[in-house]
Write a protein that holds these residues in place. Sequence first.
Motif, PDB file in Angstrom:
ATOM      1  N   ASN A 112      -2.888  -6.033   2.020  1.00  0.00           N
ATOM      2  CA  ASN A 112      -2.708  -6.890   0.814  1.00  0.00           C
ATOM      3  C   ASN A 112      -3.760  -7.430   0.246  1.00  0.00           C
ATOM      4  N   SER A 113      -4.934  -7.437   0.750  1.00  0.00           N
ATOM      5  CA  SER A 113      -6.086  -8.280   0.455  1.00  0.00           C
ATOM      6  C   SER A 113      -7.423  -7.932   0.829  1.00  0.00           C
ATOM      7  N   GLU A 114      -8.410  -8.246   0.299  1.00  0.00           N
ATOM      8  CA  GLU A 114      -9.696  -8.195   0.950  1.00  0.00           C
ATOM      9  C   GLU A 114      -9.705  -9.419   1.733  1.00  0.00           C
TER      10      GLU A 114
ATOM     11  N   GLU B 166       2.536 -19.589  -6.125  1.00  0.00           N
ATOM     12  CA  GLU B 166       1.381 -19.022  -6.243  1.00  0.00           C
ATOM     13  C   GLU B 166       0.720 -19.482  -7.327  1.00  0.00           C
ATOM     14  N   ASP B 167       1.272 -19.575  -8.540  1.00  0.00           N
ATOM     15  CA  ASP B 167       0.673 -19.867  -9.941  1.00  0.00           C
ATOM     16  C   ASP B 167       0.238 -21.493  -9.841  1.00  0.00           C
ATOM     17  N   GLN B 168       0.752 -22.197  -9.048  1.00  0.00           N
ATOM     18  CA  GLN B 168       0.369 -23.876  -8.748  1.00  0.00           C
ATOM     19  C   GLN B 168      -0.883 -23.685  -7.928  1.00  0.00           C
ATOM     20  N   GLY B 169      -1.324 -22.775  -7.337  1.00  0.00           N
ATOM     21  CA  GLY B 169      -2.296 -22.944  -6.134  1.00  0.00           C
ATOM     22  C   GLY B 169      -2.351 -22.836  -4.723  1.00  0.00           C
ATOM     23  N   LEU B 170      -0.935 -21.968  -4.356  1.00  0.00           N
ATOM     24  CA  LEU B 170      -0.822 -21.933  -2.894  1.00  0.00           C
ATOM     25  C   LEU B 170      -1.111 -20.583  -2.474  1.00  0.00           C
ATOM     26  N   VAL B 171      -1.689 -20.343  -1.463  1.00  0.00           N
ATOM     27  CA  VAL B 171      -2.070 -18.916  -0.886  1.00  0.00           C
ATOM     28  C   VAL B 171      -1.159 -18.932   0.414  1.00  0.00           C
ATOM     29  N   VAL B 172      -0.511 -17.913   0.618  1.00  0.00           N
ATOM     30  CA  VAL B 172       0.203 -17.845   2.050  1.00  0.00           C
ATOM     31  C   VAL B 172      -0.545 -16.808   2.630  1.00  0.00           C
ATOM     32  N   VAL B 173      -1.017 -17.045   4.008  1.00  0.00           N
ATOM     33  CA  VAL B 173      -1.560 -15.909   4.762  1.00  0.00           C
ATOM     34  C   VAL B 173      -0.890 -15.554   5.982  1.00  0.00           C
TER      35      VAL B 173
ATOM     36  N   ASP C 155       9.572  -5.194   5.152  1.00  0.00           N
ATOM     37  CA  ASP C 155       9.877  -6.688   4.870  1.00  0.00           C
ATOM     38  C   ASP C 155       9.497  -7.333   3.639  1.00  0.00           C
ATOM     39  N   GLY C 156       9.033  -6.430   2.775  1.00  0.00           N
ATOM     40  CA  GLY C 156       8.612  -6.585   1.250  1.00  0.00           C
ATOM     41  C   GLY C 156       7.447  -7.921   1.443  1.00  0.00           C
ATOM     42  N   ILE C 157       6.605  -7.896   2.171  1.00  0.00           N
ATOM     43  CA  ILE C 157       5.672  -8.986   2.233  1.00  0.00           C
ATOM     44  C   ILE C 157       4.484  -8.545   1.305  1.00  0.00           C
ATOM     45  N   THR C 158       4.348  -9.462   0.236  1.00  0.00           N
ATOM     46  CA  THR C 158       3.417  -8.994  -0.572  1.00  0.00           C
ATOM     47  C   THR C 158       1.886  -9.776  -0.418  1.00  0.00           C
ATOM     48  N   TYR C 159       2.156 -10.954   0.325  1.00  0.00           N
ATOM     49  CA  TYR C 159       0.791 -11.785   0.401  1.00  0.00           C
ATOM     50  C   TYR C 159       0.166 -11.435   1.329  1.00  0.00           C
ATOM     51  N   PRO C 160      -1.374 -11.993   1.564  1.00  0.00           N
ATOM     52  CA  PRO C 160      -2.323 -11.500   2.264  1.00  0.00           C
ATOM     53  C   PRO C 160      -1.723 -11.514   3.837  1.00  0.00           C
TER      54      PRO C 160
END
Length: 316
Positions: A12-14, A53-60, A83-88
């Motif tokens: 889901n991410s570089e 996410e739009d406020q500046g949180l990144v879940v890894v 499980d519907g995980i879209t974050y990195p």
Amino acid sequence: MPAFDGATGWLNSEPLTPDGLRGKVVLVDFWTYTCINWLRTLGYRRAWADKYEDQGLVVVGVHTPEFPFERDVDNVRWAVQEDGITYPVAIDGSYGVWQAFSNHYWPAVYIADAEGRIRHHHFGEGGYEECERVIQQLLREAGSGDVADDLVSVADEGFQAQADWASLRSPESYLGYEQAQNFASPDAALDQSRDYVVPDDLQLNQWALAGEWAIERGASVLTGPEGALAFRFQARDVNLVLGPTARGRMTVPFRVTVDGHPPGDAHGLDTDKRGEGIVDRERLYQLVREPGTIEERTFEITFLAPGVQAYVFTFG
């Protein structure tokens, strides 16, 4: 906060770097996909990722495997989609990120501020309100002016339903000899196939085998044409990590009973009212969810073909 240099891959991410995360509030979630304790936290992780996410949180998410099959990236990729995980998600098959954080638990959450300092951590389930309040505080400190005070609400269903702690009297129970306890079948033999029987009177939290099995370091493996696994439990949910010995080339049908009868309305996600189901891949199977009174019962699962591996019971 340590870097993620030990990750062996990403979904889901570089690859994420300290420079790329500068100015962000970062929540790092250590998980492994068959862990029921983590699954019961997942709804909150996803909701926080979506809300902030739009406020500046990144879940890894950092996927660090417990069982050998959890090192298979294809299995992790399946779990991320299921499980519907879209974050990195950082793939941590060599425990490099785990060691960099000096982590020891699934699940474990570390929350870092916009300057990269870890300001909060939580091990295990629970602590959801406290974690979200920390996220809100750190986002405000980072300059976000539109962070709401309300808390997320998540669906209490499926694997993500919170445990019925008031009635739960059965612990996580491993079925490989390295960590197994309370095995009740007589004359256990390690790393070799032999016939077992279930004793007439299992005590609470004892388990036993019937048929021809090999008890190995990390799992009990059915080697005969048919076999059963019994557990005396008290819990709303009975979950079991299972897998076929030849993933992708076979399935193993099974039948579940509770106190000798089909589960009926107490069937889990992976069984029907008759107690029937199929082992089709290495994952966690929910076999019982009791909608009524919680009391001591005897669970039994009968596998109708050889070639299944049973790793650990978990309850809820």
